[in-house]
Design a protein around this motif. Structure first.
Motif, short mmCIF file in Angstrom:
data_model
loop_
_atom_site.label_atom_id
_atom_site.label_comp_id
_atom_site.label_asym_id
_atom_site.label_seq_id
_atom_site.Cartn_x
_atom_site.Cartn_y
_atom_site.Cartn_z
N GLN A 142 0.75 -1.21 0.04
CA GLN A 142 -0.15 -0.01 0.01
C GLN A 142 0.99 1.32 0.07
N TYR A 143 0.60 2.19 -0.83
CA TYR A 143 1.29 3.25 -0.96
C TYR A 143 0.35 4.47 -1.04
N MET A 144 0.85 5.61 0.10
CA MET A 144 -0.19 6.66 0.39
C MET A 144 0.47 7.87 0.29
N ASP A 145 0.32 8.78 -0.34
CA ASP A 145 0.97 10.25 -0.20
C ASP A 145 -0.08 11.38 -0.21
N PRO A 146 -0.66 11.55 0.86
CA PRO A 146 -1.69 12.65 1.02
C PRO A 146 -1.28 13.95 0.28
N LYS A 147 -0.05 14.52 0.42
CA LYS A 147 0.38 15.83 -0.13
C LYS A 147 0.30 15.77 -1.74
N THR A 148 0.80 14.91 -2.31
CA THR A 148 0.63 14.78 -3.69
C THR A 148 -0.54 14.14 -4.23
N GLY A 149 -1.39 13.30 -3.41
CA GLY A 149 -2.70 12.92 -3.94
C GLY A 149 -2.57 11.39 -4.49
N TRP A 150 -1.22 10.82 -4.45
CA TRP A 150 -1.36 9.44 -4.97
C TRP A 150 -1.48 8.28 -3.96
N VAL A 151 -2.20 7.48 -4.63
CA VAL A 151 -2.73 6.12 -3.67
C VAL A 151 -2.71 5.09 -4.74
N SER A 152 -2.12 3.91 -4.04
CA SER A 152 -1.70 2.86 -4.91
C SER A 152 -1.79 1.39 -3.79
N PHE A 153 -2.32 0.31 -4.45
CA PHE A 153 -2.21 -1.02 -3.91
C PHE A 153 -1.76 -1.79 -5.05
N ARG A 175 -3.92 -21.24 -8.71
CA ARG A 175 -4.21 -20.04 -8.93
C ARG A 175 -3.49 -19.00 -8.87
N ILE A 176 -3.28 -17.97 -9.53
CA ILE A 176 -2.30 -16.73 -9.12
C ILE A 176 -3.07 -15.66 -9.57
N ASP A 177 -3.09 -14.66 -8.76
CA ASP A 177 -4.02 -13.34 -8.98
C ASP A 177 -2.86 -12.26 -8.62
N LEU A 178 -2.75 -11.55 -9.81
CA LEU A 178 -1.92 -10.10 -9.65
C LEU A 178 -3.05 -8.91 -9.82
N SER A 179 -2.88 -7.92 -8.99
CA SER A 179 -3.80 -6.76 -9.14
C SER A 179 -3.07 -5.61 -8.87
N CYS A 180 -3.48 -4.39 -9.37
CA CYS A 180 -2.89 -3.15 -9.14
C CYS A 180 -3.94 -1.85 -9.01
N LYS A 181 -4.08 -1.24 -8.19
CA LYS A 181 -4.86 -0.08 -8.23
C LYS A 181 -3.94 1.35 -8.14
N LEU A 182 -4.40 2.18 -9.09
CA LEU A 182 -3.31 3.52 -8.90
C LEU A 182 -4.31 4.66 -8.88
N GLY A 183 -4.53 5.25 -7.85
CA GLY A 183 -5.39 6.41 -7.89
C GLY A 183 -4.74 7.90 -7.75
N GLU A 209 -5.84 20.33 -5.43
CA GLU A 209 -6.43 21.58 -5.14
C GLU A 209 -7.89 21.36 -5.44
N LEU A 210 -8.35 20.18 -6.10
CA LEU A 210 -9.71 19.85 -6.25
C LEU A 210 -10.16 18.44 -5.74
N PRO A 211 -10.23 18.26 -4.28
CA PRO A 211 -10.62 16.94 -3.64
C PRO A 211 -11.74 16.14 -4.10
N TYR A 212 -12.68 16.94 -4.91
CA TYR A 212 -13.73 16.20 -5.45
C TYR A 212 -13.39 15.42 -6.82
N GLN A 213 -12.25 15.57 -7.32
CA GLN A 213 -11.94 15.11 -8.47
C GLN A 213 -10.82 14.45 -8.40
N SER A 214 -10.68 13.17 -9.03
CA SER A 214 -9.90 12.02 -8.90
C SER A 214 -10.09 11.02 -10.31
N MET A 215 -9.03 10.34 -10.25
CA MET A 215 -8.92 9.50 -11.36
C MET A 215 -8.17 8.28 -10.95
N GLY A 216 -8.69 6.99 -11.54
CA GLY A 216 -7.94 5.81 -10.92
C GLY A 216 -7.73 4.60 -12.14
N LEU A 217 -6.76 3.93 -11.82
CA LEU A 217 -6.75 2.97 -13.14
C LEU A 217 -6.83 1.52 -12.02
#
Length: 751
Positions: A301-312, A349-357, A362-370
């Motif tokens: 898990q990666y979280m950087d509230p200052k830059t807004g990036w989040v990842s799993f 079975r093998i599972d690989l998954s990634c989330k990047l957000g 400046e616009l906390p109501y606006q986001s994007m994710g993959l």
């Protein structure tokens, strides 16, 4: 007469014989080392009265009772005053907390184990990890024993695999996701729910109805999403062991390491073993499979509230083996022979998954994710002389952009996704290979006035190489009628390709022939399934006698425009063909939740399912193994925590299923059109002793009434004969199960 007054009068009847009614108790506080310290001189009085007393040197008080008053105030200048309902003659120990002055206060609320929101447009039920502690919950399929949100059925008498149902429809019509990415699909439909250890689950969100358009076009009856524990929020170390009287053993471990203020990682391990040969009904077949599984996941898990990036990032590997059949079956000697009937199912079975957000700073109501996920499911299996192997490679990608239209009352989500699934199947001597690819885009608008009205309206367009290009509209509405009351409505369309062998693997554990009546469709010669789902519901929350009360009523109707019918009506054949006629499912559910006494809660649910479809040769019939009526109740009680967190938890669950229509058996004449099972009830309980915040132990029982289906296997005395069939199961095959387990957990600062 109010209930609390009525109860207290009943309890005080013996005292009335002796004289003046009085309420007594002891007031205390805990010292820093947990020692009880009784408080003297504490003022005790009835609320809105001048009747009062004070505690003596031992902290005891006794105050005359009056039917005009029900609440006692415990008042101290150095402590936080408390007001309690006097619902019994002896109130026992009443703990006061010292007043302290702090620079900062963090307010926390313990969420209810089972939550129904008043304000979301969709009908979503959230099951928290607290709810799953009410039962052993060894895996996802066993996580619904104490709540009525979904139904759990056993698919056959051989594998013991549990199937989830919602709104009267089987699990293939549900969308299973893990953190909103596909979880159980294709090859994993039958056994996939047992691949999700219960101890890894943080919460489950159950959405009734067609769901939203963001996660795809396949859901018809609903969506079940699981959230896995997060390394930053999870405990440093968690251990759990479990054992039952049928020689089933489970081990779970989680270890998390916070590497910096931005990166954390966790290792999660699950292992289980069932090596007891159980044949209590003496039909020479195992009542539960021999099994072993090892399941490991590494999570970042990666979280950087200052830059807004989040990842799993998740990496998961699983090996699962099951052996079942006759007790004397030895795979090395008897595999694929007619010496002794047996079966093995081996899955890697093998599972690989990634989330990047990314959240715009400046616009906390606006986001994007993959979201990106890949899985490879490799299953080799045989059932008697039938062979079924499947290799399923799956790739999923989804890009989502969130924003607003003018204000935060008007939100939208838009994006696109691409799916790729490749199947290789061996069905005895026949080989099936197919590749499914779909590319789509979606737009979903949300209006939320917070109090009165909210709606979610979505539309997606997809192009599928086998289903062609099509639209999927969905709409959810919520309107607040008055305080703490909401009315909901929904309508939506779903479409899917049926994997007829992977979803019905129990057919191989029978002597039935397989027949496919194709219509030149592109999936096994069959056309895809299409259905509309309509729903309406009402929920009211209020306080009844100062205790929270919740009432809800739901109605859902699913109408199939096309369906792949699985026809079990001929005892010698299982047939697959596209619907020619009508098929629908009507579902009514009534829920009552109430806190009877402090920390004593009751849930009661009634369900009515009317599921019918037109068969080619049998006409319109109720769907088999589907009870018309179901009743569920759960009682739970928790004692008050002491300073170290020690307390008791008690849970009791009763599940009653009405009679079910059964397909015709081999020894029945074709003129016998309708045969019904008997109705029955299943009782479960669990007692948990929490010794501290770190350690707890539990003891429980499932099906303690020991109700089992007699002779669940047709033709068990001639397993290679023409009438052998293990699929005609309407009740448990395994009798009363008793288990014991322990949990140990440490927070980061404690290790």
């Amino acid at each position: 007469m109010r209930a609390s007054t009525f109860i207290i009068v009943l309890m005080l009847i013996p005292l009335t014989i002796r004289g003046q009614l009085k309420i007594k108790g002891k007031v205390l506080e805990y010292s820093s080392d947990g020692t009880e310290m009784f408080l003297s001189g504490i003022r005790v009085f009835w609320l809105e009265s001048n009747i009062e007393t004070s505690t003596d040197d031992n902290g005891q008080f006794s105050i005359p009772y009056s039917r005009e008053y029900s609440k006692l105030v415990i008042d101290s200048p150095n402590h936080i005053s408390d007001t309690i309902v006097a619902n019994r003659p002896d109130l026992g120990k009443i703990r006061l907390i010292k007043q302290v002055y702090l620079d900062e206060v963090v307010v926390k609320k313990e969420v209810e184990p089972l939550q129904k929101s008043l304000f979301t447009a969709q009908n979503v039920i959230t099951v928290s990890s607290r709810e799953m502690l009410k039962a052993a919950c060894c895996n996802l399929s066993e996580s619904f024993e104490t709540n009525p949100s979904v139904d759990v059925n056993v698919s056959d008498a051989i594998t013991g695999a549990k199937q989830i149902q919602m709104l009267g429809l089987t699990s293939p019509y549900l969308l299973f996701t893990q953190e909103n990415m596909p979880l159980v699909k294709g090859a994993s439909q039958i056994y996939g729910l047992s691949f999700i250890p219960g101890s890894w689950i943080e919460s489950i969100q159950i959405t009734k109805g067609s769901g939203n358009v963001v996660n795809g076009f396949e859901s018809i009856s609903g969506q079940i999403n699981t959230e896995v524990v997060k390394p930053f929020l999870d405990r440093k170390l968690f251990l759990n062991v479990y054992a039952n009287n049928f020689e089933r053993y489970e081990f779970n471990a989680r270890y998390n390491q916070i590497l910096s203020d931005k990166i954390a990682t966790g290792i999660y391990v699950h292992a289980n073993l069932r090596d007891g040969k159980i044949d209590d009904n003496s039909d020479t077949f195992l009542d539960t499979p021999l099994a072993k599984q090892i399941n490991v996941m590494n999570r970042w898990q990666y979280m950087d509230p200052k830059t807004g990036w989040v990842s799993f990032l998740n990496i998961q590997y699983l090996e699962d083996e099951k052996q079942t059949g006759q007790v004397s079956f030895v795979p090395e000697r008897d595999k694929l022979t007619n010496n002794v009937w047996g079966s093995e199912v081996k899955t890697n079975r093998i599972d690989l998954s990634c989330k990047l957000g990314y959240v715009f700073p400046e616009l906390p109501y606006q986001s994007m994710g993959l979201q990106i996920a890949y899985s490879k499911h490799d299953q080799d299996s045989y059932y008697g002389l039938n062979i079924y192997n499947i290799l399923h490679d799956s790739f999923y990608s989804n890009f989502i952009f969130n924003g607003i239209l003018g204000s935060t009352q008007h939100k939208f989500k838009t994006g696109m996704n691409f799916n790729h699934d490749h199947f290789n199947e061996n069905v005895n001597t026949t080989f099936f290979a197919r590749t499914d690819e779909s590319f789509g885009g979606f737009f979903e608008y949300t209006y939320d006035s917070l109090e009165k009205l909210s709606l979610v309206a979505g539309m997606r367009i997809d192009h599928h190489n086998r289903i062609k290009t099509f639209l999927t509209p969905r709409l959810h509405l919520r309107y607040s009628l008055w305080e703490k009351a909401s009315l909901r409505a929904s309508v939506g369309k779903g479409k899917r390709a049926a994997n007829i062998f992977a979803e019905n693997q129990q057919l191989f554990a029978s002597s039935r022939a397989i027949s496919i009546f194709g219509n030149d469709g592109t999936i096994y010669g069959l056309s895809p399934e299409r259905a509309w789902n309509f729903g309406a519901g009402f929920i009211q929350k209020f306080y009844l006698w100062n205790k929270p009360f919740e009432f809800s009523l739901d109605f859902y109707r699913t109408v199939f425009k096309d369906q792949v019918v699985v026809d079990w009506e001929d005892p010698n054949v299982v047939s697959f063909y596209n619907l020619s006629g009508k098929s629908s499912s009507n579902s009514v559910q009534v829920d009552l939740n109430y806190e009877l006494l402090q920390n004593l809660d009751i849930r009661m649910t009634y369900k009515n399912y009317d599921v019918t479809l037109d068969y080619l040769s049998s006409g319109n019939l109720e769907r088999p193994y589907q009870p018309l009526h179901r009743f569920f109740t759960n009682l739970s009680y928790e004692t008050t925590f002491n300073h170290s967190g020690a307390h008791w938890r008690f849970d009791f669950t009763y599940n009653w299923l009405g009679k079910q229509r059964l397909p015709r058996r081999a020894n029945e004449m074709p003129t016998v059109s309708k045969v019904y099972s008997t109705d029955y009830g299943i009782t479960n309980f669990q007692v948990t002793r929490v010794f501290s915040h770190k350690f707890e132990a539990y003891l429980g029982g499932e099906n303690i009434g020991d109700f089992i289906q007699k002779n669940p296997i047709v033709g068990s005395n001639d397993p290679f004969g023409p009438f052998f069939d293990t699929t005609q199961v309407f009740a448990p095959v395994l009798g009363a199960t008793y288990y014991i387990g322990m949990r140990f957990k440490l927070l980061t600062k404690e290790l």
